[in-house]
Design a protein around this motif. Structure first.
Motif, short mmCIF file in Angstrom:
data_model
loop_
_atom_site.label_atom_id
_atom_site.label_comp_id
_atom_site.label_asym_id
_atom_site.label_seq_id
_atom_site.Cartn_x
_atom_site.Cartn_y
_atom_site.Cartn_z
N ASP A 134 -8.36 -0.79 -8.16
CA ASP A 134 -7.71 -1.89 -7.44
C ASP A 134 -6.24 -1.59 -7.17
O ASP A 134 -5.62 -2.18 -6.28
N PHE A 135 -5.65 -0.68 -7.95
CA PHE A 135 -4.23 -0.34 -7.81
C PHE A 135 -3.98 0.75 -6.77
O PHE A 135 -3.09 0.65 -5.93
N PHE B 59 -2.03 1.52 -1.68
CA PHE B 59 -1.41 1.03 -2.91
C PHE B 59 -1.50 -0.49 -2.89
O PHE B 59 -1.10 -1.13 -1.90
N ASN B 60 -2.02 -1.09 -3.94
CA ASN B 60 -2.28 -2.53 -3.95
C ASN B 60 -1.66 -3.19 -5.18
O ASN B 60 -1.79 -2.70 -6.29
N SER B 61 -1.00 -4.32 -4.92
CA SER B 61 -0.50 -5.17 -5.99
C SER B 61 -0.62 -6.62 -5.53
O SER B 61 -0.99 -6.89 -4.38
N ASP B 62 -0.31 -7.56 -6.41
CA ASP B 62 -0.41 -8.97 -6.03
C ASP B 62 0.58 -9.33 -4.94
O ASP B 62 0.32 -10.24 -4.13
N ILE C 193 0.90 -4.77 -0.47
CA ILE C 193 -0.21 -3.87 -0.16
C ILE C 193 0.31 -2.87 0.86
O ILE C 193 0.70 -3.24 1.97
N CYS D 90 2.46 -1.96 5.67
CA CYS D 90 2.60 -2.73 4.44
C CYS D 90 2.44 -4.20 4.75
O CYS D 90 2.70 -4.65 5.87
N CYS E 197 3.25 -7.98 2.76
CA CYS E 197 3.81 -8.70 1.63
C CYS E 197 3.34 -10.15 1.65
O CYS E 197 3.54 -10.86 2.64
#
Length: 240
Positions: free
Chosen positions: A102-103, A128-131, A134, A150, A152
């Motif tokens: 998932d990261f 690359f993924n985060s809360d 992305i 990207c 946000c």
């Protein structure tokens, strides 16, 4: 037609924000009305991790795809027909793969044109993924087009987000930057807007009429071309 299988998920969040739902170049013309029809469905969990997808884009394309997913990746294979102005419909075979978490994830896509016996496309990318953020980097169209994007997420409760994309195509030596944003004015009303360095500006309003029915009105205009007329599109999506 997108025959990109699992690879399509790389950069999808930014791509959907910047392009999905906007007025597009018409696919067909009928008595003064430009129209097209997209139908898609999927059958999940044929066996654990296996699913089948069907997609018809009239009059452009049709495809069927089989996907297998696990916790750390997946593979897919598909067969489809893509519209060609000179040759009618070309049959394509597609293979796509994705590996990671998932990261961080890596993916590739390969398409083979049966009629010409040539590779129609080769693409590769990473995500690359985060809360909050992305980000992705893609090399598409036989590595001719490079894109960095990207997205946000500012406020998940109101679907407020901004996205940006940097795209360069080597064959025509063209570089473009596109930025956009979205915000839910009400629980069932979403507005989006975008602009790019080529002078194109677009916007849309998407209204969920019922739980499974959504209406979208979108517009697009080229500010640098005084002879062009704004494009306005209307689409209806029914989810089952």
């Amino acid at each position: 037609m997108s025959m990109s299988g699992l690879y399509f998920d790389i950069g999808r969040k930014a791509r959907d924000l910047l392009y999905k739902g906007y007025a597009q170049q018409p696919a067909n013309h009928l008595q003064g009305i430009d129209c097209s029809l997209d139908l898609s469905c999927q059958i999940r969990d044929i066996v654990p991790g296996l699913r089948t997808l069907f997609n018809f884009s009239i009059p452009d394309s049709a495809k069927v795809e089989l996907q297998y997913l696990s916790d750390y990746g997946g593979i897919s294979g598909g067969f489809g027909l893509k519209s060609d102005p000179l040759a009618g419909y070309n049959p394509l075979i597609n293979f796509s793969g994705l590996i990671g978490s998932d990261f961080l994830s890596l993916g590739t896509d390969l398409a083979f044109d049966i009629s010409t016996r040539t590779f129609n496309n080769f693409s590769a990318g990473l995500s690359f993924n985060s809360d909050f953020l992305i980000a992705s980097f893609n090399m598409n169209d036989k590595l001719d087009t490079w894109k960095a994007s990207c997205c946000c997420v500012m406020n998940p409760s109101t679907e407020t987000a901004i996205a940006a994309e940097l795209k360069h195509t080597f064959s025509v030596n063209d570089t473009a930057i596109t930025i956009g944003g979205q915000h839910a004015l009400f629980p069932f009303t979403l507005v989006k807007a975008r602009v790019n360095t080529h002078g194109r500006v677009g916007g849309l309003i998407q209204q969920d009429l019922w739980e499974k029915l959504a209406l979208t009105i979108g517009g697009d205009v080229d500010l640098l071309d005084i002879k062009s007329f704004p494009k306005i599109g209307l689409s209806v999506a029914f989810r089952v």
